[in-house]
Design an enzyme around this catalytic site. Structure first.
Site, short mmCIF file in Angstrom:
data_model
loop_
_atom_site.label_atom_id
_atom_site.label_comp_id
_atom_site.label_asym_id
_atom_site.label_seq_id
_atom_site.Cartn_x
_atom_site.Cartn_y
_atom_site.Cartn_z
N LEU A 164 -15.97 10.77 9.85
CA LEU A 164 -16.16 11.17 8.52
C LEU A 164 -16.90 9.73 7.70
O LEU A 164 -17.00 8.85 8.40
CB LEU A 164 -14.71 11.11 7.86
N ARG A 165 -17.51 10.44 6.71
CA ARG A 165 -18.51 9.44 6.03
C ARG A 165 -17.39 8.99 4.73
O ARG A 165 -17.27 9.80 4.31
CB ARG A 165 -19.75 9.78 5.69
N GLU A 207 -13.19 9.26 15.00
CA GLU A 207 -13.44 9.95 13.72
C GLU A 207 -14.81 9.86 13.23
O GLU A 207 -15.38 8.80 13.41
CB GLU A 207 -12.47 9.57 12.67
N CYS A 247 -18.63 0.27 9.24
CA CYS A 247 -18.54 0.62 10.47
C CYS A 247 -19.90 0.51 11.30
O CYS A 247 -19.99 -0.19 12.18
CB CYS A 247 -18.50 2.34 10.67
N LYS A 279 0.88 -1.07 -0.03
CA LYS A 279 -0.07 0.01 -0.12
C LYS A 279 0.88 1.14 -0.16
O LYS A 279 0.79 2.30 -0.88
CB LYS A 279 -0.90 -0.08 1.43
P1 NAD Z 1 -8.69 0.28 7.08
O1 NAD Z 1 -8.87 -1.16 7.39
O2 NAD Z 1 -9.03 0.84 5.74
O3 NAD Z 1 -7.18 0.75 7.43
C1 NAD Z 1 -6.54 0.33 8.66
C2 NAD Z 1 -4.99 0.28 8.08
O4 NAD Z 1 -4.23 -0.04 9.33
C3 NAD Z 1 -4.62 -0.72 7.16
O5 NAD Z 1 -3.86 -0.19 6.08
C4 NAD Z 1 -3.59 -1.68 7.76
O6 NAD Z 1 -2.55 -2.25 6.84
C5 NAD Z 1 -3.10 -0.71 9.00
N1 NAD Z 1 -2.35 -1.34 10.13
C6 NAD Z 1 -2.78 -2.40 10.69
N2 NAD Z 1 -1.90 -2.53 11.99
C7 NAD Z 1 -0.99 -1.56 12.06
C8 NAD Z 1 0.05 -1.20 12.71
N3 NAD Z 1 0.42 -1.88 13.72
N4 NAD Z 1 0.86 -0.05 12.43
C9 NAD Z 1 0.56 0.47 11.29
N5 NAD Z 1 -0.57 0.28 10.44
C10 NAD Z 1 -1.23 -0.57 10.74
O7 NAD Z 1 -9.56 0.79 8.04
P2 NAD Z 1 -10.49 2.17 8.18
O8 NAD Z 1 -11.59 2.04 7.64
O9 NAD Z 1 -9.52 3.38 7.93
O10 NAD Z 1 -10.87 2.29 9.86
C11 NAD Z 1 -9.89 2.55 10.88
C12 NAD Z 1 -10.53 2.73 12.08
O11 NAD Z 1 -11.34 4.02 11.92
C13 NAD Z 1 -11.53 1.70 12.55
O12 NAD Z 1 -11.77 1.70 13.86
C14 NAD Z 1 -12.81 2.23 11.95
O13 NAD Z 1 -14.02 1.92 12.62
C15 NAD Z 1 -12.88 3.84 12.23
N6 NAD Z 1 -13.79 4.67 11.42
C16 NAD Z 1 -13.91 4.05 10.13
C17 NAD Z 1 -14.58 4.94 9.38
C18 NAD Z 1 -14.70 4.50 7.95
O14 NAD Z 1 -15.61 5.45 7.06
N7 NAD Z 1 -14.04 3.73 7.18
C19 NAD Z 1 -15.09 6.15 9.56
C20 NAD Z 1 -14.81 6.59 10.89
C21 NAD Z 1 -14.13 5.73 11.77
#
Ligand code: NAD
Length: 436
Positions: A154-155, A152, A264, A35
């Site tokens: 965001l949508r 966070e 989510c 990535k």
């Molecule tokens: P995602 O799976 O898209 O991204 C998570 C990333 O973290 C991955 O790229 C993974 O490789 C990386 N990762 C894992 N372990 C790691 C480490 N030890 N060090 C560095 N990187 C590491 O997840 P996301 O959708 O971005 O969601 C992240 C968090 O935010 C979750 O808790 C989710 O519930 C929350 N959230 C998501 C949204 C959304 O719309 N996607 C909105 C608000 C909050």
């Protein structure tokens, strides 16, 4: 300020790039080396409107960079944001905190001076304590740190605007020092009038779950009203309009359809229920919301079975929309995944199309023998039925001529109440929406 993001997924990448846009110098780090390699070449790992431009602009200005070297990345930031995933543990229904604790451990092992670990991920109440213990266990003697909660909101599909123009920023802190640092991080937004709500850490952690669970409840509420509309002759869209104009209720999240999905709501509702159970509290309203939504996701297939009368075996079904909502290619927990499995179990052949999510859907679905096509017209051609699962604008724009491509007398199930009934019926097909 110098900021580091651990986790460059949806939230880490969008918020990291947006923080750079606000003037901070940001390193987005991830353990996924592929990535990071792609991002260094300017290839976005996700589809989100405006993201590529935002990333490229800030990389060019020298305010945003990417790294898979945790030591380097952690040395950069004075504030370390953790935006790693907190997926649902499929056995227990709880939030899996493995990635959060791994991020905390790498923060601890690279800690010098005083830094704060800001948890941006959605986590159960009490996680900050676990993170604090984990850091204390792995940090060098005498190192100073604090844990902050900054969920966070965001949508996906509107992520950049949501971050740059938030309704509110929620920050949970345990000291004045941490409060001051977070106020500096968000100063570019608070100066423009976006409110920063500072509270204790457990309240901040719970605010995020409560907000998502409330929205999920609103969706399930109107979906259940839709079921009642179907047997009474009422139209759920009219009912929602009438309810929504009451400013105490509001019109948003009152669109009846094939249930909620995404990365989510399903996992957050489940994690909230389970974390409350641990404290001997039964969140019975949310338990109903969760199980009702599971059934609602495949409700379009039930409607289709009723419409076709002859059963689904050997029928060709056009599936329009695979992403869990429009303007994203995210298919995590997308209701379309459940619909495909249900259709195939009933012996139907599925021809699927999504404007951006075909590839991601086929990756997540795996082996299943779905045919993916490149346009809605190609999916509709000679199909015995069509199910609309995502309210993409291009589906609302489908015309009578497009629906005429369907087999004679085909059934159209509008799982999002988003297409023109008249266009369908004047093409000689039957139309059924949810609660209309
Ligand atoms: P995602 O799976 O898209 O991204 C998570 C990333 O973290 C991955 O790229 C993974 O490789 C990386 N990762 C894992 N372990 C790691 C480490 N030890 N060090 C560095 N990187 C590491 O997840 P996301 O959708 O971005 O969601 C992240 C968090 O935010 C979750 O808790 C989710 O519930 C929350 N959230 C998501 C949204 C959304 O719309 N996607 C909105 C608000 C909050």
């Amino acid at each position: 300020m110098k900021l580091t993001f651990l986790g460059t997924g949806y939230v880490g990448l969008v918020t990291g790039a947006a923080m750079a846009e606000l003037g901070h110098t940001v390193v987005c780090a991830d353990i996924d080396t592929k990535k990071i390699a792609k991002l260094k070449k300017g290839v976005m790992p996700i589809y989100e409107e405006g993201l590529e431009e935002l990333v490229m602009k800030n990389v060019a200005k020298g305010r945003l960079s990417f790294s898979s070297n945790m030591t380097e990345a952690l040395a950069h930031g004075e504030v370390i944001f953790s935006a790693v995933g907190t997926p649902e543990d499929k056995v227990t229904g709880k939030a899996d905190l493995r990635f959060v604790l791994a991020a905390a451990e790498s923060f601890a092992k690279n800690l010098t001076g005083y830094k704060i670990f800001v948890n941006k991920s959605t986590v159960p109440v009490g996680t900050a304590d676990l993170v604090r213990q984990c850091i204390a266990q792995h940090a060098p003697e005498g190192a100073r740190f604090e844990v902050v909660s900054n969920p966070e909101f965001l949508r996906e599909g509107r992520a950049i605007t949501d971050f740059l123009k938030p309704d509110r920023i929620v920050v949970g802190v345990a000291s004045e020092e941490a409060k001051g640092i977070m106020e500096r991080v968000y100063a570019p937004l608070t100066k423009k009038g976006h409110p920063l709500l500072v509270m204790d850490i457990p309240s901040a952690e719970l605010t995020k779950y409560a907000a998502n669970a409330f929205l999920a409840t609103k969706i399930s509420f109107i979906n259940q009203i839709a079921h009642f509309c179907e047997v009474t002759g009422a139209n759920v869209q009219a009912v929602a309009e009438g309810m929504g104009m009451d400013e105490r209720i509001g019109r948003r999240f009152l669109a009846a359809g094939a249930g909620y999905g995404g990365s989510c709501f399903p996992k957050d509702v489940s994690a909230l229920i389970e974390s409350a159970k641990e404290k001997k509290v039964q969140l019975s309203i949310l338990q109903s919301v969760d199980s009702f939504n599971d059934a609602q996701k495949i409700y379009p297939v039930q409607l289709l079975k009723k419409q076709l009368k002859t059963g689904l075996a050997g029928k060709r079904v056009a599936l329009l929309g695979l992403a869990f909502k429009p303007d994203t290619d995210d298919v995590r927990e997308a209701p379309a995944l459940y619909v495909v499995r249900e259709l195939m179990a009933a012996g139907a052949t599925v021809v699927a199309y999504d404007p951006v999510a075909n590839k991601e859907f086929s990756r997540v679905l795996g082996e299943a023998a779905v045919t993916y096509v490149r346009s809605a017209r190609a999916a509709l051609r000679k199909a015995d039925a069509a199910i609309i699962m995502t309210e993409w604008k291009e589906f609302s724009a489908l015309t009578q001529e497009d629906f005429s491509l369907l087999a004679k007398g085909a059934a159209v199930i509008d799982g999002r109440n988003s297409i023109d009934k008249q266009c369908v019926e004047s093409a000689g097909c039957s139309y059924k929406g949810i609660g209309i």
